[in-house]
Design an enzyme around this catalytic site. Structure first.
Site, PDB file in Angstrom:
ATOM      1  CB  CYS A 183      -0.945   0.006   1.201  1.00  0.00           C
ATOM      2  SG  CYS A 183      -2.101  -1.374   1.153  1.00  0.00           S
ATOM      3  CG  HIS A 201      -3.433   3.132   1.524  1.00  0.00           C
ATOM      4  ND1 HIS A 201      -3.597   2.816   0.199  1.00  0.00           N
ATOM      5  CD2 HIS A 201      -3.755   2.025   2.240  1.00  0.00           C
ATOM      6  CE1 HIS A 201      -3.986   1.560   0.117  1.00  0.00           C
ATOM      7  NE2 HIS A 201      -4.098   1.058   1.336  1.00  0.00           N
ATOM      8  CG  ASN A 255      -6.525  -1.301   0.429  1.00  0.00           C
ATOM      9  OD1 ASN A 255      -5.828  -0.737  -0.410  1.00  0.00           O
ATOM     10  ND2 ASN A 255      -6.037  -1.794   1.549  1.00  0.00           N
TER      11      ASN A 255
HETATM   12  N1  COA Z   1     -18.318  -9.790   7.626  1.00  0.00           N
HETATM   13  C1  COA Z   1     -18.923 -10.056   8.782  1.00  0.00           C
HETATM   14  N2  COA Z   1     -18.259 -10.297   9.917  1.00  0.00           N
HETATM   15  C2  COA Z   1     -16.922 -10.276   9.872  1.00  0.00           C
HETATM   16  C3  COA Z   1     -16.214 -10.009   8.692  1.00  0.00           C
HETATM   17  C4  COA Z   1     -16.980  -9.770   7.530  1.00  0.00           C
HETATM   18  N3  COA Z   1     -16.407  -9.491   6.347  1.00  0.00           N
HETATM   19  N4  COA Z   1     -14.902 -10.038   8.953  1.00  0.00           N
HETATM   20  C5  COA Z   1     -14.776 -10.327  10.258  1.00  0.00           C
HETATM   21  N5  COA Z   1     -15.998 -10.466  10.811  1.00  0.00           N
HETATM   22  C6  COA Z   1     -16.340 -10.754  12.201  1.00  0.00           C
HETATM   23  C7  COA Z   1     -15.221 -11.405  12.956  1.00  0.00           C
HETATM   24  O1  COA Z   1     -15.219 -12.800  12.731  1.00  0.00           O
HETATM   25  C8  COA Z   1     -15.574 -11.062  14.381  1.00  0.00           C
HETATM   26  O2  COA Z   1     -16.566 -11.959  14.825  1.00  0.00           O
HETATM   27  P1  COA Z   1     -16.555 -12.478  16.348  1.00  0.00           P
HETATM   28  O3  COA Z   1     -16.704 -11.255  17.189  1.00  0.00           O
HETATM   29  O4  COA Z   1     -17.728 -13.390  16.384  1.00  0.00           O
HETATM   30  O5  COA Z   1     -15.239 -13.162  16.518  1.00  0.00           O
HETATM   31  C9  COA Z   1     -16.215  -9.684  14.262  1.00  0.00           C
HETATM   32  O6  COA Z   1     -16.587  -9.535  12.891  1.00  0.00           O
HETATM   33  C10 COA Z   1     -15.301  -8.569  14.671  1.00  0.00           C
HETATM   34  O7  COA Z   1     -14.061  -8.782  14.050  1.00  0.00           O
HETATM   35  P2  COA Z   1     -12.870  -7.811  14.267  1.00  0.00           P
HETATM   36  O8  COA Z   1     -11.703  -8.273  13.467  1.00  0.00           O
HETATM   37  O9  COA Z   1     -12.653  -7.573  15.741  1.00  0.00           O
HETATM   38  O10 COA Z   1     -13.478  -6.475  13.654  1.00  0.00           O
HETATM   39  P3  COA Z   1     -12.844  -5.041  13.626  1.00  0.00           P
HETATM   40  O11 COA Z   1     -13.787  -4.106  14.254  1.00  0.00           O
HETATM   41  O12 COA Z   1     -11.413  -5.035  14.090  1.00  0.00           O
HETATM   42  O13 COA Z   1     -12.839  -4.729  12.072  1.00  0.00           O
HETATM   43  C11 COA Z   1     -11.427  -4.717  10.150  1.00  0.00           C
HETATM   44  C12 COA Z   1     -12.141  -5.576  11.187  1.00  0.00           C
HETATM   45  C13 COA Z   1     -10.681  -5.646   9.211  1.00  0.00           C
HETATM   46  C14 COA Z   1     -12.440  -3.913   9.387  1.00  0.00           C
HETATM   47  C15 COA Z   1     -10.450  -3.770  10.882  1.00  0.00           C
HETATM   48  O14 COA Z   1      -9.680  -4.481  11.813  1.00  0.00           O
HETATM   49  C16 COA Z   1      -9.559  -3.062   9.922  1.00  0.00           C
HETATM   50  O15 COA Z   1      -9.990  -2.271   9.091  1.00  0.00           O
HETATM   51  N6  COA Z   1      -8.232  -3.281  10.033  1.00  0.00           N
HETATM   52  C17 COA Z   1      -7.310  -2.708   9.117  1.00  0.00           C
HETATM   53  C18 COA Z   1      -7.372  -3.474   7.830  1.00  0.00           C
HETATM   54  C19 COA Z   1      -6.569  -2.819   6.737  1.00  0.00           C
HETATM   55  O16 COA Z   1      -6.512  -1.636   6.682  1.00  0.00           O
HETATM   56  N7  COA Z   1      -5.933  -3.615   5.890  1.00  0.00           N
HETATM   57  C20 COA Z   1      -5.204  -3.142   4.785  1.00  0.00           C
HETATM   58  C21 COA Z   1      -3.992  -2.427   5.233  1.00  0.00           C
HETATM   59  S1  COA Z   1      -3.234  -1.547   3.994  1.00  0.00           S
END
Ligand code: COA
Length: 336
Positions: A114, A263, A293
């Site tokens: 990224c 980004h 993204n």
């Molecule tokens: N749809 C539905 N539920 C989902 C899911 C999806 N696509 N992906 C994960 N979940 C669930 C998980 O399994 C978890 O369930 P549980 O509570 O029963 O275990 C719940 O949602 C919460 O997951 P969590 O990972 O704690 O959510 P979060 O609030 O941290 O959000 C992201 C997840 C990925 C959106 C967030 O962590 C994020 O944006 N991180 C940065 C990612 C990023 O920028 N990546 C690229 C970098 S360049």
């Protein structure tokens, strides 16, 4: 007078197929509500079976050359940032070069995910400042959709990413004042201790049992794996630091900057950065809602959108920051 680089043309490309959150919910256990609330993403574009990252790069590069009014034969260096290369080797820049029909100029791949576009712009800027090259094409191009796990197991990563390409032409320019269009500074960083927080393990030569094995495939090692929380926290911290770097090096303040390109990994990340730095929401150009993204393509694709809709105007002071897998991060300050 001093020799600096400036961006003289920008181009972008996304494939025609739009994939909404509802489309994803039909493939895996997710929902429009979850995706919009956690990430801000509403849709993304996905490639067709015959598409390639070098093919998308070609579209974006041609658009940027046209915008800059530069002939492809006048380009001195080709830089392609991608985490989704055409093939394991040779680099995508070589495939692009063949498609462009411009042999013998150097063609270099950048593997900073990224942050790849910021790294590419910085490399181009150094070559131009030293006088080695005068015209450089910097391209970010990605096809994620062919490499994502579209089952429930991959839902945390798969909903985030989209396909596309963005490109800029950078040219040498003689500047007399800070009012002249130019790249003022670039800052690059990495922290490899976070390498496995967002990575794709296989194929890879570090595996004792070979590049890619049935065991790897059975485990799904060919799909990206992410520690979402760690990425989120570091992205907010590092992009904020990157903007500080850019402002401090040029003795300007947030108020002096007209437009910010961050980004686009998650709308919440960018809102947190804006809040932390007290940037008014109207100064941050977000495209994640419609593109997801697009990794290295994100910032040039955003610039292209902003030029087209009239947001990005000549003379504006523009700050960019990116964070990604590696971990890598960086920033730049430019006069458009
Ligand atoms: N749809 C539905 N539920 C989902 C899911 C999806 N696509 N992906 C994960 N979940 C669930 C998980 O399994 C978890 O369930 P549980 O509570 O029963 O275990 C719940 O949602 C919460 O997951 P969590 O990972 O704690 O959510 P979060 O609030 O941290 O959000 C992201 C997840 C990925 C959106 C967030 O962590 C994020 O944006 N991180 C940065 C990612 C990023 O920028 N990546 C690229 C970098 S360049």
């Amino acid at each position: 007078m001093a020799v600096r680089s400036r961006i003289t043309g920008v181009g972008g490309f996304v494939p025609s197929r739009v994939v909404t959150n509802h489309d994803l919910a039909a493939m895996m256990d997710t929902s429009d509500e979850w995706i919009v609330e956690r990430t801000g993403i509403q849709q993304r574009h996905w490639a067709g079976p015959d598409d390639s990252p070098s093919g998308f790069a070609l579209e974006a590069a041609n658009a940027a050359l046209t915008a800059a009014n530069v002939a492809k034969e006048d380009i001195d260096l080709l830089l392609v940032a991608t985490l989704s290369p055409d093939h394991f080797f040779p680099g995508t820049a070589c495939f692009l070069q063949a498609k462009m029909g411009i042999s013998e100029i150097p063609a270099l791949d950048i593997r900073q995910q990224c942050t790849g576009f910021i790294y590419g712009t910085s490399i181009a800027d150094q070559f131009i400042r030293t006088g080695m090259y005068e015209k450089v094409l910097v391209i970010g191009s990605e096809i994620h959709s062919k490499g994502l796990d579209k089952t429930d197991a991959g839902r945390d990563v798969t909903v985030l990413f989209g396909d596309g390409a963005g490109a800029i032409v950078m040219e040498a320019t003689d500047v007399e004042s800070t009012d002249d269009s130019q790249v003022f500074s670039t800052h690059l960083h990495a922290d490899g201790s976070g390498a496995d927080a967002l990575w794709l393990s296989s194929p890879g030569m570090a595996h004792p049992d070979g590049l890619v094995t049935h065991a790897h495939l059975d485990r799904g090692d060919q799909y990206p794996k992410m520690n979402g929380r760690a990425v989120y926290v570091n992205a907010v911290k590092r992009m904020s630091e990157g903007i500080h770097d850019a402002l401090a090096a040029n003795e300007v303040t947030i108020d002096d900057v007209d437009l910010f390109f961050f980004h686009q990994a998650n709308l919440r990340i960018n809102e947190a950065v804006a809040q932390r730095l007290q940037i008014p929401a109207g100064k941050v150009y977000n495209t994640i809602q419609k593109f997801g993204n697009t990794t290295a393509a994100t910032i040039p694709l955003g610039m292209k959108e902003a030029v087209e809709d009239g947001t990005l105007q000549p003379g504006m002071l523009v700050a960019c920051a990116a964070f990604g897998s590696g971990f890598t991060w960086g920033s730049m300050l430019i006069r458009w």
